[in-house]
Write an enzyme that holds these catalytic residues in place. Structure first.
Site, PDB file in Angstrom:
ATOM      1  CG  ASP A 107      -2.309   0.549   0.895  1.00 28.77           C
ATOM      2  OD1 ASP A 107      -2.379   1.758   0.624  1.00 28.77           O
ATOM      3  OD2 ASP A 107      -3.312  -0.188   0.930  1.00 28.77           O
ATOM      4  CG  HIS A 171      -5.277   3.819   0.329  1.00 25.99           C
ATOM      5  ND1 HIS A 171      -4.833   2.517   0.176  1.00 25.99           N
ATOM      6  CD2 HIS A 171      -6.484   3.878  -0.290  1.00 25.99           C
ATOM      7  CE1 HIS A 171      -5.738   1.825  -0.499  1.00 25.99           C
ATOM      8  NE2 HIS A 171      -6.749   2.624  -0.796  1.00 25.99           N
ATOM      9  CB  SER A 496      -9.125   0.444  -0.933  1.00 22.98           C
ATOM     10  OG  SER A 496      -8.379   0.592  -2.105  1.00 22.98           O
TER      11      SER A 496
END
Length: 709
Positions: A107, A171, A496
């Site tokens: 990520d 994220h 996600s």
């Protein structure tokens, strides 16, 4: 991209790569300069800066599986684990086994100061851990919770990744905390979604591999992360990144996850955010757990009141309480900047289209627009009401007091603005409301997939809509530079966010069954999932086997297991070259498909779901699925088949009783499916096969899909 070859006469894997590249380029020194990275820990591959002609010559080598350009991929979130039936204090856990689990995330890195990653009470990393912790700016180092952190910046000529494991986007922190973050009481986003935030395996360890930056996630970074994660000793790999829907040997996520599968590591991947359209699902390799996104039983709505007394609510995450009773209200059309570019649309509040003098301090009504908030805040406006053609199910965090409403309400507001002497309005802080759930999120990519047409994807669904989880204080909560709000928790949506739910669930199951293969764990999650209904029938094109049910997956009763040989047989059936498969699977260039049992049935893989795609002009269909299940439940048990099928479709399990005398015993059966669809009709019909021993229900969706002519 193959398995690691043996070193020949002391020649290392990297030296073999240099030699191969030199043959293609024709010069040893130029080959060394062209080499970017040699992958040699868990797989054999290299990245190099070469011309198309050199790439062609390289691809013609018998020892090369594939040559393809570096692709930049995209990144695709308290209540969610309760919603999945795992309340913090009432869920049975194997504490020792869970503490030994290592969940890897590929990520944007990690913000280790987030409270989700506090390591108080954790012992040292598991003995199997072989990874490391890179140094870098704004990164204080690893701890006994986040035991590994690496970053990759291999893209030639472009610094796509900030050179530190630290997460500057938010994220990666979000996904890692969903999967395995520790319990944090009183977590919220400015009071919204207040509760205890935690991952599916809060006692597990996290290893983060930073492969993404501002410009996306380069393939060469992804492959390097897979190479390291497999060798480092992780148990589950979580990838919330867009995938390919093409040849598996040209897809680094399919290749990396294949090597992970060989080591017993399950890789879960996002299905994609291209919904609600059919045929958009990504990351479709059969050894990947492909995850769709659902909502939860709550949503965030933002109340609005007009000066004429009209009240309504829209969808958004607005963290700002009003500072006064009412604010002036104007429409974008009336606030137009007369000197702006004539091609700019003030009604949709295009950047540069509004007059700062007319907008300052006011709430602005805009037509369907994704950039209205930025336009209004930079113009000095107070807030935005955005009328959209279709009110979606996703609530975005707003830059300023703002909400989305449907066009019907928008017309009423416009009428009020145009007829009132002084129109006013107030936008209140968002509130939490009950929602019907589970439903597939509108953005979640749908099947069918067209790479291997007989494998149903997505595999499973998990919460991915409006998820509160950890976040990086190095990013604003909207990721906009003008936003000054920096928090260690945030609410985000996407497949996600669904993916790490599945990753955490896989680690949870593996903590009880460390000896299970990745296929067995995947099967357990799929066959115990809760079927999802859309328009009165099962919806496997949207949700696969259904909504994740982690606690049931610990005791699935039966599993559809698969070995490396199963996948090799399947790839042979799909037409992949035996030599190429051999290089991928074990670094053995002389593998022959004839040496492996021929895959049986219409799909040829012992998959937990069953899928058949028809031709557009087909009407009658008849197919047989061959399956083998392994008893992981009680020693002496008898399972009876029950079929749920729509009118016009017959489904028979042969035999319809499976008798087991001991654990780990295998039994095979066939599923015969026959039916008829109307000519010219596009769509799908679905059925369900259930094996029931009165203590377990082992469920498999059956989908027959017919494309449009």
């Amino acid at each position: 991209m193959g398995g690691l070859p043996p070193e020949v006469a002391g020649v290392t894997t990297t030296e073999q790569h240099h030699s191969l590249l030199a043959e293609a380029i024709g010069d040893e020194e130029l080959a060394r300069k062209a080499m970017i990275h040699s992958y040699r820990r868990s797989l054999s591959a290299f990245a190099a800066n070469i011309s198309p002609q050199e790439a062609k010559r390289l691809s013609e080598k018998s020892s090369v599986i594939s040559v393809f350009p570096n692709t930049i991929r995209k990144l695709l979130t308290t209540r969610s684990w309760d919603f999945l039936g795992m309340p913090l204090d009432k869920t049975k856990r194997n504490r020792v086994g869970e503490s030994n689990m290592i969940v890897a995330t590929l990520d944007t890195g990690i913000y280790i100061e987030a409270p989700s990653f506090n390591d108080e009470g954790y012992g040292p990393p598991p003995a199997k851990w072989k990874g490391k912790c890179d140094n870098g700016a704004n990164f204080t180092g690893c701890n006994n919770k986040v035991i590994g952190a690496r970053f990759y910046n291999l893209n030639p000529g472009e610094d796509t990744v900030f050179p530190s494991p630290v997460d500057t986007e938010g994220h990666g922190t979000h996904t890692a905390s969903i999967a395995a973050g520790g319990a944090v009481h009183g977590a919220s986003l400015y009071g919204l979604a207040r509760g205890t935030a935690r991952g599916g395996v809060p006692s597990a360890r996290i290893a983060t591999y930073k492969v993404c930056g501002d410009l996306g996630c380069p393939d060469m970074n992804l492959l390097a992360a897979f190479d390291d994660a497999i060798a480092d000793g992780v148990d589950v790999i979580s990838v919330s990144i867009s995938g390919s829907a093409g040849n598996f040997f040209d897809d680094v996520i399919a290749i990396g996850s294949f090597h992970a599968m060989q080591k017993g590591i399950l890789t879960s991947c996002a299905a994609g955010n291209e919904g609600p359209y059919e045929g958009t699902v990504q990351n479709v390799a059969p050894w990947i757990l492909t995850v769709a996104a659902t909502n939860m039983d709550r949503q965030f709505r933002t109340p609005v009141k007009l000066g004429n007394g009209m009240k309504f609510s829209g969808l958004s995450i607005n963290t700002y309480p009003p500072e006064k009773a009412m604010y002036p209200l104007i429409s974008g059309a009336l606030a137009a900047n007369s000197s702006s570019d004539p091609y700019l649309n003030a009604s949709t509040c295009d950047p540069g289209s509004l007059s700062i003098r007319k907008v300052k301090g006011k709430i602005v009504l805009c037509s369907d627009s994704s950039g209205a908030g930025y336009t209004i805040i930079t113009s000095g406006g107070h807030g935005a009401i955005i009328a959209v053609d279709e009110e979606e199910d996703i609530a975005f965090t707003t830059l300023l007091p703002s909400t989305n409403i449907n066009t019907r309400i928008g017309r009423q507001i416009a009428h009020y603005i145009n007829t009132a002497k002084k129109a006013t309005a107030v936008i209140y802080k968002s509130i939490t409301m009950k929602a019907n759930a589970p439903r597939i999120a509108s953005f979640s990519s749908r099947g069918p997939q067209f790479v291997t047409r007989d494998i149903l994807k997505p595999d499973i669904a998990a919460p991915g809509l409006d998820i509160l989880a950890g976040y990086s204080k190095l990013a604003s909560i909207t990721n906009e530079a003008v936003d000054q709000r920096h928090m260690t928790f945030n609410i985000i949506s996407g497949t996600s966010m669904a993916t790490p739910h599945a990753s955490g669930a896989a680690a949870y199951v593996k903590s009880f069954h460390p000896d299970w293969s990745q296929a067995a764990i995947k099967s357990a999650l799929m066959t115990t999932a809760k079927p999802m209904i859309a328009n009165g029938s099962h919806a496997p094109l949207d949700s696969g086997s259904g909504l994740l049910n982690p606690t049931a997956a610990v005791h699935p009763g039966l599993v559809y297991d698969m070995s490396l040989g199963s996948y090799v047989s399947y790839l042979c059936k799909e037409g992949y070259n035996g030599t190429t498969i051999g290089l991928l699977a074990a670094g053995k260039p002389h593998l022959k498909c004839s040496d492996f049992p021929q895959a049986r049935g219409s799909d040829g893989l012992n998959y937990p779901s069953m899928h058949l795609q028809l031709l557009a002009d087909d009407t009658d269909f008849s197919t047989v699925f061959h399956r083998t299940v392994t008893n992981v439940g009680y020693g002496n048990s008898t399972y009876k088949a029950t079929v749920h099928a729509p009118k016009g479709v017959t489904v028979k399990a042969i035999p319809n009783r499976l008798v087991f005398g001991e654990q780990h015993q295998k039994r095979s059966f066939a599923v015969v499916v026959k039916g008829k669809l109307e000519r010219g009709v596009h769509g799908s019909v679905s059925a369900v096969l259930e094996w029931d021993d009165s203590k377990h229900i082992v469920r498999s969706p059956i989908l027959i899909y017919k494309p449009a002519i």
